[in-house]
Each structure stands twice: as structure tokens, then as C-alpha cells.
Design an enzyme around this catalytic site. Structure first.
Site, PDB file in Angstrom:
ATOM      1  N   SER A 181       0.709  -1.238   0.031  1.00 17.19           N
ATOM      2  CA  SER A 181       0.065  -0.181   0.058  1.00 17.19           C
ATOM      3  C   SER A 181       1.017   1.291   0.248  1.00 17.19           C
ATOM      4  O   SER A 181       2.103   1.062   0.462  1.00 17.19           O
ATOM      5  CB  SER A 181      -0.898   0.062   1.321  1.00 17.19           C
ATOM      6  OG  SER A 181      -1.459   1.210   1.485  1.00 17.19           O
ATOM      7  N   TYR A 218      -2.457   0.372  10.667  1.00 13.63           N
ATOM      8  CA  TYR A 218      -2.290  -0.144   9.268  1.00 13.63           C
ATOM      9  C   TYR A 218      -0.773   0.340   8.648  1.00 13.63           C
ATOM     10  O   TYR A 218      -0.100  -0.238   7.846  1.00 13.63           O
ATOM     11  CB  TYR A 218      -3.352   0.363   8.590  1.00 13.63           C
ATOM     12  CG  TYR A 218      -3.494  -0.225   7.347  1.00 13.63           C
ATOM     13  CD1 TYR A 218      -3.560  -1.562   6.930  1.00 13.63           C
ATOM     14  CD2 TYR A 218      -3.414   0.886   6.102  1.00 13.63           C
ATOM     15  CE1 TYR A 218      -3.656  -1.805   5.422  1.00 13.63           C
ATOM     16  CE2 TYR A 218      -3.334   0.239   4.809  1.00 13.63           C
ATOM     17  CZ  TYR A 218      -3.490  -0.756   4.559  1.00 13.63           C
ATOM     18  OH  TYR A 218      -3.606  -1.450   3.427  1.00 13.63           O
TER      19      TYR A 218
HETATM   20  C1  8X3 Z   1      -4.961   1.491   1.483  1.00 12.83           C
HETATM   21  C2  8X3 Z   1      -4.506   3.217   1.107  1.00 12.83           C
HETATM   22  O1  8X3 Z   1      -4.654   5.397   2.151  1.00 12.83           O
HETATM   23  O2  8X3 Z   1      -6.158   3.874   2.957  1.00 12.83           O
HETATM   24  O3  8X3 Z   1      -4.105   0.557   1.302  1.00 12.83           O
HETATM   25  O4  8X3 Z   1      -4.197   3.599   3.951  1.00 12.83           O
HETATM   26  S1  8X3 Z   1      -4.739   3.987   2.583  1.00 12.83           S
END
Ligand code: 8X3
Length: 256
Positions: free
Chosen positions: A143, A156
Site C-alpha cells: 500500500s 495499518y
Molecule cells: C489503502 C491505502 O491510504 O487507505 O491501502 O491507507 S490507505
């Protein structure tokens, strides 16, 4: 134990084999569909047995139930794979958008187990088979969160930063061996990613994509297909792909 819905095509043993994790929906499903079209034999893994079976039946592929975070599930999934051309580590996701002061250990644990430990466990288990093929290729679906940060995202983004570090480390450790490592880093893609992040809150999820033409899962599958169909000596190390309206995590121009 896993359930086999189809037998890999033994009539065409020279067709390369690809494993795709998290293949039951979104980017994983699109990658599986695209790689089938490119002539790969497929072994698909996901936790949702009904969905993975349906997809496998549609693509003429094999499916096995897989929870990448569970070591015994990974072992059962990988059993008997002694030669593999492509491993797509796609399983992952986000939970919540809590600032660190409000971080919930269980959501962090889930994100780290799936995005990081799961990727490590799958890769570790399949490295011998990737090497045995003489043309192995690991594709880590990461990502832009692997190199950017945003408030509320540290569970995340830290996990995806780890995926970035792992991808770079693997490239060093595998140099000189016939295994490529590609990290694909999408920005905003419209899948059930946001619905999952906000635990089914459809309004909040829809708001993420308001006024934007986001990438689609097929756009990411297109990039993965390109990477894995380059000549074996060509490694696309890192591919960043975003919607035109998104310049960074903090620069998104909404229309309308
Ligand atoms: C998803 C992109 O910007 O929502 O992997 O983290 S974000």
C-alpha cells in the site's frame, strides 16, 4: 483441513503455478481472474470457503481454505507444493482509524498478524518451491501506507511499512537466486477495504470515495499481471499506483 475443489491441470504441467492469498474478493479476486486469463494454473487461498470455492469453480482453479495468520492453516495450505512460479501475498487489510491514544490492541494484533506475520509465514513456507521452479516471483500487495503515514492510521501504516521493509530485505537475501520480489503499493482502490476498516459502516466507507474516481481492483490486477509476465531476468522492485486525483495520503482532490 483444506478442501480441494478442483485438481490442478495435470495435462499441462508446463503452465506456471500461481498462489494467491486473500483471493475471495477485491484485489485478490481480480488478480486471480487476471492470472487465469494469462494462462497460469491457480491455487487460491482465503478464509471464506464458500466464496473461494465459487471463484475457483469459475476459473477452473484449485482452492484451499487459508488463514495466513494461522501457522497450521498455512502448513496445510502449502502441503504438497514443491514447485511454484508466483506467490501473490495479497491477504491483508485495515481495522479502524483510531489515533494511537485510543489504539485497541486487538485490532493492531489482527492487522499485524494478517499483513505482516501472514506474509512472512506464507513466504517462508513457499520459498523452497519458488526456488525449485527456477523462476520464482513473490508479489507483495502492499500500500502507499507502506511509505506514507496519516493520523489514525498507525496500526495499518506500521504494518505496511513492515511489508515494505520485508520486501526490501528479501531482495537482499535472495539476490543471485532465481526469485524476484515485487512490491505493489496501491493508493485508493474501491473494494470492500473501507467497509472492512469501518466494520460494515457503509456510509463511512462510501465517504472515503466521495467525489473521487478511485482505482479498481482490476487496475491493480493489471499491474500485477504486467510484473509477472516480464522476462525472468527483469524485476520490477516497487510499483506505486494511485488515482489521478490522489497525489499523496494528504492530497486528494474531490470533485463535485
Ligand atoms: C489503502 C491505502 O491510504 O487507505 O491501502 O491507507 S490507505
Amino acid at each position: 483441513m483444506h478442501e480441494v475443489t478442483d485438481t490442478p491441470d495435470s495435462a499441462a504441467p508446463s503452465r506456471p503455478l500461481a498462489v494467491v492469498t486473500g483471493a475471495s474478493a477485491g484485489i485478490g479476486e481480480a488478480i486471480a481472474t487476471r492470472l487465469a486469463g494469462e494462462g497460469f494454473r491457480l491455487l487460491l487461498g482465503a478464509r471464506r470457503e464458500d466464496r473461494i470455492r465459487q471463484l475457483a469453480a469459475r476459473l477452473g482453479a484449485e482452492a484451499r481454505v487459508l488463514d495466513v495468520a494461522d501457522e497450521s492453516s498455512v502448513a496445510a495450505f502449502c502441503a504438497g507444493i514443491d514447485r511454484l512460479e508466483v506467490l501473490v501475498n495479497n491477504a491483508g487489510g485495515a481495522r479502524g482509524l483510531d489515533r494511537l491514544a485510543d489504539a485497541r490492541s486487538e485490532t493492531w494484533r489482527w492487522m499485524w498478524e494478517v499483513n505482516v506475520l501472514g506474509l512472512m509465514q506464507m513466504t517462508r513456507a513457499l520459498l523452497p518451491a519458488l526456488e525449485a521452479s527456477g523462476r520464482g516471483h513473490i508479489v507483495n500487495v502492499s500500500s502507499t501506507a507502506g511509505f506514507e503515514v496519516y493520523e489514525g492510521g498507525s496500526g495499518y501504516t506500521s504494518a505496511k511499512h513492515a511489508v515494505h521493509a520485508i520486501s526490501r530485505t528479501l531482495r537482499l537475501e535472495l539476490a543471485g537466486r532465481p526469485i524476484r520480489v515485487t512490491e505493489v503499493s496501491p493508493g485508493m482502490v474501491e473494494t470492500d477495504f473501507s467497509l472492512n476498516r469501518f466494520v460494515g459502516d457503509a456510509g463511512r466507507a462510501a465517504d472515503v470515495y466521495r467525489g473521487v474516481t478511485p482505482l479498481t481492483a482490476a487496475d491493480i490486477a493489471d499491474v500485477v499481471a504486467f510484473a509477472v509476465t516480464r522476462p525472468a531476468h527483469v524485476n520490477l522492485d516497487e510499483i506505486v499506483v494511485r488515482p489521478v486525483q490522489q497525489a499523496s495520503a494528504y492530497k486528494l482532490v474531490r470533485h463535485g
